[in-house]
Design a protein around this motif. Structure first.
Motif, PDB file in Angstrom:
ATOM      1  N   CYS A   1      -4.670  -4.212  11.772  1.00  0.00           N
ATOM      2  CA  CYS A   1      -4.304  -2.742  11.706  1.00  0.00           C
ATOM      3  C   CYS A   1      -3.026  -2.528  12.413  1.00  0.00           C
ATOM      4  O   CYS A   1      -2.608  -3.304  13.399  1.00  0.00           O
ATOM      5  CB  CYS A   1      -5.535  -1.632  12.425  1.00  0.00           C
ATOM      6  SG  CYS A   1      -5.090  -0.224  12.795  1.00  0.00           S
TER       7      CYS A   1
ATOM      8  N   PHE B   1     -11.095   5.894   9.306  1.00  0.00           N
ATOM      9  CA  PHE B   1     -10.126   5.962   8.516  1.00  0.00           C
ATOM     10  C   PHE B   1     -10.364   7.117   7.306  1.00  0.00           C
ATOM     11  O   PHE B   1     -11.549   6.813   6.741  1.00  0.00           O
ATOM     12  CB  PHE B   1      -9.471   4.649   7.761  1.00  0.00           C
ATOM     13  CG  PHE B   1      -8.812   3.775   8.646  1.00  0.00           C
ATOM     14  CD1 PHE B   1      -9.265   2.693   8.935  1.00  0.00           C
ATOM     15  CD2 PHE B   1      -7.541   4.188   8.921  1.00  0.00           C
ATOM     16  CE1 PHE B   1      -8.687   1.825   9.836  1.00  0.00           C
ATOM     17  CE2 PHE B   1      -6.903   3.288   9.849  1.00  0.00           C
ATOM     18  CZ  PHE B   1      -7.506   2.139  10.418  1.00  0.00           C
ATOM     19  N   HIS B   2      -9.486   7.880   6.915  1.00  0.00           N
ATOM     20  CA  HIS B   2     -10.238   9.064   6.143  1.00  0.00           C
ATOM     21  C   HIS B   2      -9.837   8.469   4.684  1.00  0.00           C
ATOM     22  O   HIS B   2     -10.541   9.173   3.835  1.00  0.00           O
ATOM     23  CB  HIS B   2      -9.506  10.319   6.473  1.00  0.00           C
ATOM     24  CG  HIS B   2      -9.767  10.956   7.822  1.00  0.00           C
ATOM     25  ND1 HIS B   2      -9.294  12.036   8.233  1.00  0.00           N
ATOM     26  CD2 HIS B   2     -11.020  10.364   8.723  1.00  0.00           C
ATOM     27  CE1 HIS B   2     -10.102  12.316   9.309  1.00  0.00           C
ATOM     28  NE2 HIS B   2     -10.836  11.464   9.654  1.00  0.00           N
ATOM     29  N   TYR B   3      -8.686   8.020   4.431  1.00  0.00           N
ATOM     30  CA  TYR B   3      -8.453   7.677   3.012  1.00  0.00           C
ATOM     31  C   TYR B   3      -8.314   6.186   2.712  1.00  0.00           C
ATOM     32  O   TYR B   3      -7.735   5.506   3.609  1.00  0.00           O
ATOM     33  CB  TYR B   3      -7.096   8.426   2.978  1.00  0.00           C
ATOM     34  CG  TYR B   3      -6.897   9.605   3.202  1.00  0.00           C
ATOM     35  CD1 TYR B   3      -5.918  10.146   4.225  1.00  0.00           C
ATOM     36  CD2 TYR B   3      -7.578  10.769   2.353  1.00  0.00           C
ATOM     37  CE1 TYR B   3      -5.860  11.605   4.538  1.00  0.00           C
ATOM     38  CE2 TYR B   3      -7.623  11.894   2.829  1.00  0.00           C
ATOM     39  CZ  TYR B   3      -6.576  12.460   3.772  1.00  0.00           C
ATOM     40  OH  TYR B   3      -6.498  13.873   3.994  1.00  0.00           O
ATOM     41  N   TRP B   4      -8.840   5.932   1.497  1.00  0.00           N
ATOM     42  CA  TRP B   4      -8.975   4.324   1.326  1.00  0.00           C
ATOM     43  C   TRP B   4      -8.271   4.264  -0.285  1.00  0.00           C
ATOM     44  O   TRP B   4      -8.433   5.283  -1.182  1.00  0.00           O
ATOM     45  CB  TRP B   4     -10.388   4.183   1.145  1.00  0.00           C
ATOM     46  CG  TRP B   4     -10.923   4.013   2.396  1.00  0.00           C
ATOM     47  CD1 TRP B   4     -11.475   5.163   3.150  1.00  0.00           C
ATOM     48  CD2 TRP B   4     -11.237   2.904   3.283  1.00  0.00           C
ATOM     49  NE1 TRP B   4     -12.129   4.568   4.258  1.00  0.00           N
ATOM     50  CE2 TRP B   4     -11.993   3.372   4.426  1.00  0.00           C
ATOM     51  CE3 TRP B   4     -11.039   1.435   3.095  1.00  0.00           C
ATOM     52  CZ2 TRP B   4     -12.245   2.507   5.246  1.00  0.00           C
ATOM     53  CZ3 TRP B   4     -11.324   0.638   4.134  1.00  0.00           C
ATOM     54  CH2 TRP B   4     -11.909   1.095   5.196  1.00  0.00           C
TER      55      TRP B   4
ATOM     56  N   CYS C   1       0.988  -1.162  -0.098  1.00  0.00           N
ATOM     57  CA  CYS C   1       0.197   0.088  -0.034  1.00  0.00           C
ATOM     58  C   CYS C   1       1.007   1.145   0.118  1.00  0.00           C
ATOM     59  O   CYS C   1       1.389   1.518   0.916  1.00  0.00           O
ATOM     60  CB  CYS C   1      -0.969   0.060   1.150  1.00  0.00           C
ATOM     61  SG  CYS C   1      -1.960   1.628   1.475  1.00  0.00           S
TER      62      CYS C   1
ATOM     63  N   TYR D   1      -8.209  -3.808   0.734  1.00  0.00           N
ATOM     64  CA  TYR D   1      -8.032  -2.462   0.607  1.00  0.00           C
ATOM     65  C   TYR D   1      -7.354  -2.103   1.898  1.00  0.00           C
ATOM     66  O   TYR D   1      -7.369  -2.670   2.871  1.00  0.00           O
ATOM     67  CB  TYR D   1      -9.213  -1.669   0.858  1.00  0.00           C
ATOM     68  CG  TYR D   1     -10.549  -2.230  -0.110  1.00  0.00           C
ATOM     69  CD1 TYR D   1     -11.508  -3.045  -0.163  1.00  0.00           C
ATOM     70  CD2 TYR D   1     -10.568  -1.403  -1.369  1.00  0.00           C
ATOM     71  CE1 TYR D   1     -12.355  -3.386  -1.144  1.00  0.00           C
ATOM     72  CE2 TYR D   1     -11.644  -1.677  -2.194  1.00  0.00           C
ATOM     73  CZ  TYR D   1     -12.449  -2.428  -1.918  1.00  0.00           C
ATOM     74  OH  TYR D   1     -13.281  -3.055  -2.764  1.00  0.00           O
ATOM     75  N   CYS D   2      -6.443  -1.116   1.731  1.00  0.00           N
ATOM     76  CA  CYS D   2      -5.673  -0.343   2.758  1.00  0.00           C
ATOM     77  C   CYS D   2      -6.287   0.907   2.913  1.00  0.00           C
ATOM     78  O   CYS D   2      -7.049   1.580   2.124  1.00  0.00           O
ATOM     79  CB  CYS D   2      -4.240  -0.216   2.457  1.00  0.00           C
ATOM     80  SG  CYS D   2      -3.857   0.868   1.060  1.00  0.00           S
ATOM     81  N   ALA D   3      -6.355   1.479   4.175  1.00  0.00           N
ATOM     82  CA  ALA D   3      -6.882   2.693   4.771  1.00  0.00           C
ATOM     83  C   ALA D   3      -5.863   3.357   5.861  1.00  0.00           C
ATOM     84  O   ALA D   3      -5.196   2.636   6.531  1.00  0.00           O
ATOM     85  CB  ALA D   3      -8.357   2.477   5.049  1.00  0.00           C
ATOM     86  N   THR D   4      -6.020   4.788   5.652  1.00  0.00           N
ATOM     87  CA  THR D   4      -5.102   5.517   6.745  1.00  0.00           C
ATOM     88  C   THR D   4      -5.780   6.833   6.987  1.00  0.00           C
ATOM     89  O   THR D   4      -6.856   7.082   6.348  1.00  0.00           O
ATOM     90  CB  THR D   4      -3.853   5.735   6.311  1.00  0.00           C
ATOM     91  OG1 THR D   4      -2.951   6.024   7.161  1.00  0.00           O
ATOM     92  CG2 THR D   4      -3.667   6.543   5.062  1.00  0.00           C
TER      93      THR D   4
ATOM     94  N   TRP E   1      -5.715  -2.817   7.038  1.00  0.00           N
ATOM     95  CA  TRP E   1      -6.299  -3.334   5.869  1.00  0.00           C
ATOM     96  C   TRP E   1      -7.780  -4.138   5.955  1.00  0.00           C
ATOM     97  O   TRP E   1      -7.856  -4.808   7.177  1.00  0.00           O
ATOM     98  CB  TRP E   1      -5.237  -4.617   5.619  1.00  0.00           C
ATOM     99  CG  TRP E   1      -3.782  -4.496   5.074  1.00  0.00           C
ATOM    100  CD1 TRP E   1      -2.730  -4.079   5.692  1.00  0.00           C
ATOM    101  CD2 TRP E   1      -3.590  -4.116   3.539  1.00  0.00           C
ATOM    102  NE1 TRP E   1      -1.798  -3.721   4.989  1.00  0.00           N
ATOM    103  CE2 TRP E   1      -2.017  -3.599   3.699  1.00  0.00           C
ATOM    104  CE3 TRP E   1      -4.178  -4.164   2.406  1.00  0.00           C
ATOM    105  CZ2 TRP E   1      -1.583  -3.322   2.275  1.00  0.00           C
ATOM    106  CZ3 TRP E   1      -3.711  -3.981   1.317  1.00  0.00           C
ATOM    107  CH2 TRP E   1      -2.225  -3.561   1.307  1.00  0.00           C
TER     108      TRP E   1
END
Length: 121
Positions: A50, A108-111, A22, A95-98, A36
């Motif tokens: 996470c 999480f704000h971003y994917w 990612c 998917y990853c996210a952060t 994830w």
């Protein structure tokens, strides 16, 4: 513009391994937890694992404990998901996210756009 790009998905036989990456751009991963997730056809999205930013602590869904490992390389602004002993039921889009917090358990704000993992029996 913030972008998360997953890669490393593919088709693998049961028992095999894959490593997902990612890569983040327009955003620094250092200060944020990374998660994830996966979504199989006809099922809801579920959290897989996470890793926090504060102390690198991790948590895993019971279904992947002992088989999957999350890691992060802040110098490369990239997170990884090492998946071993894969099973057909691991088949999903990953998917990853952060963004949002340094700790896990927050929104999480971003994917990313997702990468397909298919495990054949």
């Amino acid at each position: 513009q913030v972008q998360l790009v997953e890669s490393g998905g593919g088709l693998v036989q049961a028992g095999g391994s894959l490593r997902l990456s990612c890569a983040a751009s327009g955003f620094t991963l250092d200060d944020y937890a990374i998660g994830w997730f996966r979504q199989a056809p006809g099922k809801e999205r579920e959290g897989v694992t996470c890793i926090s930013a504060s102390d690198g602590s991790t948590n895993y869904a019971d279904s992947v404990k002992g088989r999957f490992t999350i890691s992060r390389d802040n110098a490369k602004n990239t997170a990884y998901l090492q998946m071993n002993s894969l099973k057909p039921e691991d088949t999903a889009v990953y998917y990853c996210a952060t963004g949002g917090s340094y700790a896990c358990g927050y929104e999480f704000h971003y994917w990313g756009q997702g990468t397909q993992v298919t495990v054949s029996s």
